[in-house]
Write a protein that holds these residues in place. Structure first.
Motif, PDB file in Angstrom:
ATOM      1  N   ALA A  94       0.819  -1.209   0.000  1.00 62.90           N
ATOM      2  CA  ALA A  94       0.000   0.000   0.000  1.00 62.90           C
ATOM      3  C   ALA A  94       0.854   1.261   0.000  1.00 62.90           C
ATOM      4  CB  ALA A  94      -0.938  -0.004   1.204  1.00 62.90           C
ATOM      5  N   LYS A  95       1.948   1.238   0.746  1.00 55.73           N
ATOM      6  CA  LYS A  95       2.813   2.410   0.810  1.00 55.73           C
ATOM      7  C   LYS A  95       3.490   2.678  -0.530  1.00 55.73           C
ATOM      8  CE  LYS A  95       6.514   4.613   3.470  1.00 55.73           C
ATOM      9  NZ  LYS A  95       5.876   5.927   3.311  1.00 55.73           N
ATOM     10  N   TYR A  96       3.991   1.629  -1.181  1.00 55.86           N
ATOM     11  CA  TYR A  96       4.600   1.829  -2.498  1.00 55.86           C
ATOM     12  C   TYR A  96       3.571   2.365  -3.497  1.00 55.86           C
ATOM     13  CZ  TYR A  96       9.270  -0.118  -1.744  1.00 55.86           C
ATOM     14  OH  TYR A  96      10.571  -0.315  -1.347  1.00 55.86           O
ATOM     15  N   ASP A  97       2.368   1.787  -3.479  1.00 56.35           N
ATOM     16  CA  ASP A  97       1.336   2.251  -4.404  1.00 56.35           C
ATOM     17  C   ASP A  97       0.953   3.709  -4.141  1.00 56.35           C
ATOM     18  OD1 ASP A  97       1.169  -0.056  -5.885  1.00 56.35           O
ATOM     19  OD2 ASP A  97      -0.522  -0.901  -4.773  1.00 56.35           O
ATOM     20  N   ALA A  98       0.999   4.113  -2.887  1.00 59.71           N
ATOM     21  CA  ALA A  98       0.641   5.495  -2.531  1.00 59.71           C
ATOM     22  C   ALA A  98       1.760   6.478  -2.865  1.00 59.71           C
ATOM     23  CB  ALA A  98       0.302   5.565  -1.042  1.00 59.71           C
ATOM     24  N   ASP A  99       3.018   6.064  -2.700  1.00 56.35           N
ATOM     25  CA  ASP A  99       4.139   6.999  -2.805  1.00 56.35           C
ATOM     26  C   ASP A  99       4.795   7.070  -4.179  1.00 56.35           C
ATOM     27  OD1 ASP A  99       3.777   7.649  -0.169  1.00 56.35           O
ATOM     28  OD2 ASP A  99       5.349   6.326   0.601  1.00 56.35           O
ATOM     29  N   ASN A 100       4.668   6.025  -4.997  1.00 51.22           N
ATOM     30  CA  ASN A 100       5.345   6.025  -6.298  1.00 51.22           C
ATOM     31  C   ASN A 100       4.815   7.070  -7.289  1.00 51.22           C
ATOM     32  OD1 ASN A 100       7.477   4.170  -6.021  1.00 51.22           O
ATOM     33  ND2 ASN A 100       6.123   2.426  -6.363  1.00 51.22           N
ATOM     34  N   GLY A 159       3.652  10.198  -6.933  1.00 47.72           N
ATOM     35  CA  GLY A 159       4.248  11.506  -6.683  1.00 47.72           C
ATOM     36  C   GLY A 159       5.733  11.514  -6.969  1.00 47.72           C
ATOM     37  N   ALA A 160       6.411  10.408  -6.641  1.00 49.09           N
ATOM     38  CA  ALA A 160       7.853  10.339  -6.853  1.00 49.09           C
ATOM     39  C   ALA A 160       8.199  10.359  -8.331  1.00 49.09           C
ATOM     40  CB  ALA A 160       8.412   9.081  -6.191  1.00 49.09           C
ATOM     41  N   VAL A 161       7.435   9.650  -9.165  1.00 43.25           N
ATOM     42  CA  VAL A 161       7.759   9.621 -10.591  1.00 43.25           C
ATOM     43  C   VAL A 161       7.511  10.992 -11.223  1.00 43.25           C
ATOM     44  CG1 VAL A 161       5.545   8.866 -11.586  1.00 43.25           C
ATOM     45  CG2 VAL A 161       7.697   8.114 -12.612  1.00 43.25           C
ATOM     46  N   ARG A 162       6.513  11.704 -10.740  1.00 45.38           N
ATOM     47  CA  ARG A 162       6.299  13.076 -11.229  1.00 45.38           C
ATOM     48  C   ARG A 162       7.495  13.963 -10.884  1.00 45.38           C
ATOM     49  NH1 ARG A 162       0.980  12.512  -8.888  1.00 45.38           N
ATOM     50  NH2 ARG A 162      -0.598  12.152 -10.502  1.00 45.38           N
ATOM     51  N   ARG A 163       7.965  13.861  -9.661  1.00 42.37           N
ATOM     52  CA  ARG A 163       9.093  14.698  -9.241  1.00 42.37           C
ATOM     53  C   ARG A 163      10.366  14.343 -10.012  1.00 42.37           C
ATOM     54  NH1 ARG A 163       6.597  13.524  -4.242  1.00 42.37           N
ATOM     55  NH2 ARG A 163       8.152  11.917  -3.751  1.00 42.37           N
ATOM     56  N   LEU A 164      10.561  13.054 -10.271  1.00 47.56           N
ATOM     57  CA  LEU A 164      11.753  12.632 -11.009  1.00 47.56           C
ATOM     58  C   LEU A 164      11.737  13.170 -12.436  1.00 47.56           C
ATOM     59  CD1 LEU A 164      12.081   8.950  -9.738  1.00 47.56           C
ATOM     60  CD2 LEU A 164      13.769  10.771  -9.428  1.00 47.56           C
ATOM     61  N   VAL A 165      10.594  13.112 -13.077  1.00 47.81           N
ATOM     62  CA  VAL A 165      10.481  13.647 -14.441  1.00 47.81           C
ATOM     63  C   VAL A 165      10.709  15.155 -14.431  1.00 47.81           C
ATOM     64  CG1 VAL A 165       8.887  14.052 -16.355  1.00 47.81           C
ATOM     65  CG2 VAL A 165       9.008  11.787 -15.296  1.00 47.81           C
ATOM     66  N   ALA A 166      10.148  15.841 -13.443  1.00 45.08           N
ATOM     67  CA  ALA A 166      10.359  17.285 -13.333  1.00 45.08           C
ATOM     68  C   ALA A 166      11.829  17.618 -13.104  1.00 45.08           C
ATOM     69  CB  ALA A 166       9.510  17.838 -12.186  1.00 45.08           C
ATOM     70  N   ALA A 167      12.571  16.704 -12.495  1.00 45.49           N
ATOM     71  CA  ALA A 167      13.993  16.925 -12.211  1.00 45.49           C
ATOM     72  C   ALA A 167      14.898  16.472 -13.349  1.00 45.49           C
ATOM     73  CB  ALA A 167      14.372  16.198 -10.928  1.00 45.49           C
ATOM     74  N   GLY A 168      14.304  15.974 -14.434  1.00 44.80           N
ATOM     75  CA  GLY A 168      15.123  15.633 -15.597  1.00 44.80           C
ATOM     76  C   GLY A 168      15.112  14.190 -16.034  1.00 44.80           C
ATOM     77  N   ALA A 169      14.495  13.316 -15.285  1.00 43.67           N
ATOM     78  CA  ALA A 169      14.443  11.909 -15.695  1.00 43.67           C
ATOM     79  C   ALA A 169      13.630  11.767 -16.977  1.00 43.67           C
ATOM     80  CB  ALA A 169      13.821  11.056 -14.591  1.00 43.67           C
ATOM     81  N   GLN A 170      14.116  10.958 -17.901  1.00 45.82           N
ATOM     82  CA  GLN A 170      13.428  10.719 -19.168  1.00 45.82           C
ATOM     83  C   GLN A 170      12.898   9.287 -19.180  1.00 45.82           C
ATOM     84  OE1 GLN A 170      15.338  12.235 -22.759  1.00 45.82           O
ATOM     85  NE2 GLN A 170      16.856  13.300 -21.494  1.00 45.82           N
ATOM     86  N   LEU A 171      11.593   9.164 -19.007  1.00 48.64           N
ATOM     87  CA  LEU A 171      10.978   7.845 -18.966  1.00 48.64           C
ATOM     88  C   LEU A 171      11.021   7.193 -20.343  1.00 48.64           C
ATOM     89  CD1 LEU A 171       7.792   8.389 -16.757  1.00 48.64           C
ATOM     90  CD2 LEU A 171       9.838   7.111 -16.157  1.00 48.64           C
ATOM     91  N   ARG A 172      11.402   5.929 -20.368  1.00 49.54           N
ATOM     92  CA  ARG A 172      11.467   5.182 -21.615  1.00 49.54           C
ATOM     93  C   ARG A 172      10.973   3.755 -21.381  1.00 49.54           C
ATOM     94  NH1 ARG A 172      12.571   9.580 -23.141  1.00 49.54           N
ATOM     95  NH2 ARG A 172      14.243  10.276 -24.559  1.00 49.54           N
ATOM     96  N   PRO A 173      10.087   3.255 -22.247  1.00 42.26           N
ATOM     97  CA  PRO A 173       9.744   1.831 -22.169  1.00 42.26           C
ATOM     98  C   PRO A 173      10.827   1.011 -22.852  1.00 42.26           C
ATOM     99  CG  PRO A 173       8.541   2.832 -23.972  1.00 42.26           C
ATOM    100  CD  PRO A 173       9.319   3.952 -23.302  1.00 42.26           C
ATOM    101  N   PHE A 174      11.107  -0.182 -22.334  1.00 39.89           N
ATOM    102  CA  PHE A 174      12.014  -1.067 -23.048  1.00 39.89           C
ATOM    103  C   PHE A 174      11.396  -1.404 -24.412  1.00 39.89           C
ATOM    104  CE2 PHE A 174      13.767  -2.457 -18.793  1.00 39.89           C
ATOM    105  CZ  PHE A 174      15.081  -2.054 -19.060  1.00 39.89           C
ATOM    106  N   PRO A 175      12.162  -1.341 -25.484  1.00 38.25           N
ATOM    107  CA  PRO A 175      11.631  -1.710 -26.804  1.00 38.25           C
ATOM    108  C   PRO A 175      11.121  -3.146 -26.815  1.00 38.25           C
ATOM    109  CG  PRO A 175      13.753  -0.606 -27.025  1.00 38.25           C
ATOM    110  CD  PRO A 175      13.567  -0.897 -25.558  1.00 38.25           C
ATOM    111  N   GLN A 176      10.123  -3.409 -27.632  1.00 39.60           N
ATOM    112  CA  GLN A 176       9.555  -4.750 -27.717  1.00 39.60           C
ATOM    113  C   GLN A 176      10.615  -5.787 -28.088  1.00 39.60           C
ATOM    114  OE1 GLN A 176       6.238  -5.336 -26.991  1.00 39.60           O
ATOM    115  NE2 GLN A 176       6.733  -7.509 -27.029  1.00 39.60           N
ATOM    116  N   THR A 177      11.541  -5.416 -28.965  1.00 37.81           N
ATOM    117  CA  THR A 177      12.596  -6.359 -29.359  1.00 37.81           C
ATOM    118  C   THR A 177      13.464  -6.758 -28.171  1.00 37.81           C
ATOM    119  OG1 THR A 177      13.977  -4.471 -29.995  1.00 37.81           O
ATOM    120  CG2 THR A 177      12.711  -5.568 -31.750  1.00 37.81           C
TER     121      THR A 177
END
Length: 362
Positions: A277-283, A285-303
């Motif tokens: 429950a804690k991970y589901d609640a906290d992740n 907000g954290a991913v938003r902050r990381l992207v705002a700080a410069g993280a570039q989200l990328r999915p692994f390519p299907q290959t």
């Protein structure tokens, strides 16, 4: 009632009470244990699971059963926690089973394996499909039983200094990753590196390693990886739902009153639900902050995912050919996973997929 009869009656009651009290006390003895964790206190999600567990045990026993938790390194190093239970240094530990694949790859099946089960499936397999019994049969030779006591949910695929556009980009990549996932990625040219959490950032910064996986947004944010490895990949296909266990020395467990054993089970269940429950609640907000700080989200390519899936199955076949205990439990997991996804594609996945698309319209 005559006075003499009344006094005799009181005496009989008092004697009965005197006999009963020792029996009650004997069934609820005062016990003090020590728990060593594989995690530092700075990881309040993982370490917090140990705190939740010991608090629940104390409250359920009116403080008669007290378990003192120790962070990684306070008694033994984090990766030696299970050994401390086997040799009786401590009564129990909080750890991840896959830390001990060096002893036997079967340990990975108790925690997370590449393209294995997600969090809910892990719980269902362990609690309702006999998974915990299969694991305890294996753990018995190491002198402990295991109670599920947390789950990180699906983890992220890690931080990379360069983009991964195809399988060829994995060739020669120095990647901080351990366990069976490291063995899988070796087949694709990756050079697995094993580093403690505190050593990852400087290694990435200096270019000693090219990439590193940790847990997920909430825990990763604390380490500031986005400053030195901007590409943040998903999903962590090697940890679709990572179980954290309480390993308990089997002799200490057997010596407990049945009521205390049940309390340990219930308190572990509480920690299990609370951590997820804690991970589901906290992740989020954290991913938003990381992207705002410069993280570039990328999915692994299907290959890349397809190549990793193929390599994973090759690893499982290799291990199963020489390790019957691994094969028995792994085959059970695979059959269970197939049935679960038959159901998930009918309702769970259909509902979630629609809601993900619809969320921007609400």
């Amino acid at each position: 009632m005559k006075r003499r009869q009344f006094i005799a009656t009181i005496g009989t009651g008092a004697a009965a009470a005197a006999i009963a009290k020792p029996a009650i006390a004997q069934s609820s003895p005062e016990i003090k244990w020590r728990l060593t964790s594989s995690f530092p206190k700075s990881l309040d999600t993982l370490w917090g699971g140990a705190e939740t567990f010991v608090k629940a045990v104390a409250e359920a026993t009116d403080n008669k059963f007290q378990i003192q938790p120790f962070a990684a390194g306070e008694i033994v190093p984090g990766l030696a926690a299970a050994d401390a239970v086997t040799n009786g240094t401590v009564e129990m530990c909080q750890t991840a089973s896959y830390y001990y694949v060096g002893k036997d790859p079967t340990f990975a099946l108790g925690s997370a394996i590449p393209f294995g089960l997600n969090t809910r499936m892990q719980n269902s397999w362990m609690y309702q499909h006999g998974g915990s019994k299969l694991l305890d049969d294996f753990y018995a030779k190491f002198k402990y039983i295991a109670l599920p006591a947390g789950n990180t949910t699906c983890q992220m695929g890690g931080w990379f200094r360069k983009e991964i556009k195809d399988v060829a980009d994995l060739q020669g990549l120095k990647f901080r990753i351990a366990g069976l996932a490291g063995r899988v990625l070796q087949k694709l040219g990756v050079v697995p590196q094993q580093l403690a959490g505190g050593d990852i950032y400087p290694a990435l910064e200096k270019g000693t390693i090219d990439a590193a996986e940790w847990v997920g947004p909430y825990d990763d944010e604390k380490l500031g990886f986005q400053k030195v490895a901007p590409y943040y990949y998903y999903p962590g296909w090697w940890e679709g739902g990572t179980v954290i266990h309480n390993f308990i020395n089997i002799d200490k467990w057997n010596a407990l009153p049945k009521a205390y054993q049940q309390i340990l089970r219930s308190a572990s269940d509480t920690a299990n639900v609370s951590m997820t429950a804690k991970y589901d609640a906290d992740n989020p907000g954290a991913v938003r902050r990381l992207v705002a700080a410069g993280a570039q989200l990328r999915p692994f390519p299907q290959t890349v995912l397809d190549a990793c899936f193929k390599a994973s199955n090759e690893v499982y076949a290799e291990i199963s050919a020489s390790n019957p205990e691994f094969k028995k439990i792994y085959d059970n997991i695979v059959a269970f996973r197939s049935d679960e996804y038959l159901w998930w594609q009918v309702a769970e996945y259909a509902f979630d997929s629609y809601m993900i698309r619809a969320r921007t319209r609400s």
